[in-house]
Scaffold this motif. Structure first.
Motif: not given
Ligand SMILES: *Cc1c(COP(=O)(O)O)cnc(C)c1O
Length: 352
Positions: A85, A109, A216
């Motif tokens: 992720g 975020y 992920r």
């Molecule tokens: C969804 C999101 C993430 C995390 O995404 P993953 O790859 O699922 O860990 C990171 N930054 C922002 C701004 C998000 O909206």
């Protein structure tokens, strides 16, 4: 909490993810997942051989995956590192470059605050303007790690590429992180700017535009020196961070440009349709270049709207903070789901 937890972690306010109830017939518009399945090529990539190969450790260098990402972005694979992720990548960045603190927006975020607290990184929270826009000048002339979500969440607003470049240029002595989780829905990526600026890290994810939230997978793009730093974090925490099935799915999903574009185009059309519908009902709706809308009902009751939708089996996200409380964040689902959302929303607000 037990009495054994390190005192420094006892007050830690961990990240609160959107709820993931396993209820049938729920219209789930609360965590910005894609309503469409992953590319059929990504699904087919997890064949019997791939499952049997799970007995082996995965390719620690994620060679095929990095090649696919590099080809998509037009950069050399040595400029790419994948993570479990993009959250994992972002955590490395706070860990690696937070020595002088970090600067990020008040409405952005929610995980940035958590990593800062966990790793003892002093956070300078910079308020967005009254209209939720971000003033680039506020990110210049400081010696902290700069973290920008572009487009931003949960607002959906974006910076022009020239504004991002100005921030990167103004901070040659520290790292600037651009979190592009939503860039595929209409933003302009700064990925190519990494070829010019050795202090820029661009982070993207497969969770939204490539329908792989549960697998992920995210990645960073930056010059090889920065990628090596992040590799040091990875090899100090979890060297086999991206499992073999996810590596295969990710490489196949990245290569399937046609399917990717089809999904993104559908979401963008449904987003713009929904925005017009909400505006016509008297909602305040920020412009969006993401797969969600940040919208406030005519009476400004964001929490009440969220709860009323919940009773109709539609989940959206409400952020209780002072500036965000009048709004909800609505992820864009299929067109049929958005039509259902508008049907029940009209019943709630048309005679108000
Ligand atoms: C969804 C999101 C993430 C995390 O995404 P993953 O790859 O699922 O860990 C990171 N930054 C922002 C701004 C998000 O909206």
């Amino acid at each position: 909490m037990s009495r054994f937890l390190r005192p420094g972690y006892q007050g830690l306010d961990a990240y609160t993810p959107g709820e993931q109830p396993r209820v049938k017939d729920l219209i789930k518009l609360n965590t910005n997942e894609s309503p469409y399945p992953p590319s059929p090529l990504a699904v087919a990539a997890v064949d019997k051989q791939a499952l049997e190969d799970a007995r082996l450790y995965c390719d620690i260098g994620a060679t095929a995956l990095r090649r696919a990402i590099g080809a998509h972005l037009g950069v050399d694979p040595d400029w790419v590192i994948p993570g479990n992720g993009s959250d994992e990548i972002l955590s490395w960045l706070f860990l690696a470059y937070g020595q002088n603190g970090a600067a990020f927006a008040d409405v952005t975020y929610g995980f940035y605050r958590v990593w800062a607290a966990l790793f003892g990184v002093d956070a300078r929270i910079i308020p967005l303007e009254a209209d939720f826009s971000l003033n680039p000048a506020a990110y210049m002339g400081d010696d902290r790690l700069v973290v920008l979500a572009n487009p931003n969440a949960p607002t959906g607003l974006w910076l022009e590429l020239s504004q991002v470049e100005a921030i990167v240029q103004a901070n040659p002595h520290q790292v600037v992180v651009v979190d592009e989780a939503y860039v595929d829905f209409g933003g302009q990526s700064a990925a190519r700017l990494t070829q010019t600026y050795s202090n820029l890290v661009v982070v993207q994810t497969f969770s939204k535009s490539r329908s792989l939230a549960g697998a992920r997978l995210g990645f960073a793009v930056a010059c090889p020196e920065l990628i090596q730093d992040l590799g040091k974090m990875k090899f100090s925490l979890n060297p086999y961070n991206v499992n073999s099935l996810t590596q295969r799915m990710g490489a196949a999903a990245m290569a399937d440009e046609a399917y990717f574009e089809q999904c993104v185009n559908r979401i963008v059309l449904s987003r713009d349709w929904t925005r017009e519908q909400l505006l016509a009902l008297g909602f305040q709706v920020l412009p969006s270049r993401t797969n969600f809308l940040f919208a406030s009902p005519p009476d400004g009751g964001g929490a009440a709207y969220q709860q009323a939708l919940r009773r109709q089996n539609i989940l959206v996200r409400h952020f209780p903070g002072q500036r965000t409380a009048p709004f909800v964040r609505i992820s864009i689902g299929t067109q049929a789901q958005m039509e259902q959302l508008m049907k029940v929303t009209k019943e709630m607000y048309s005679d108000a």
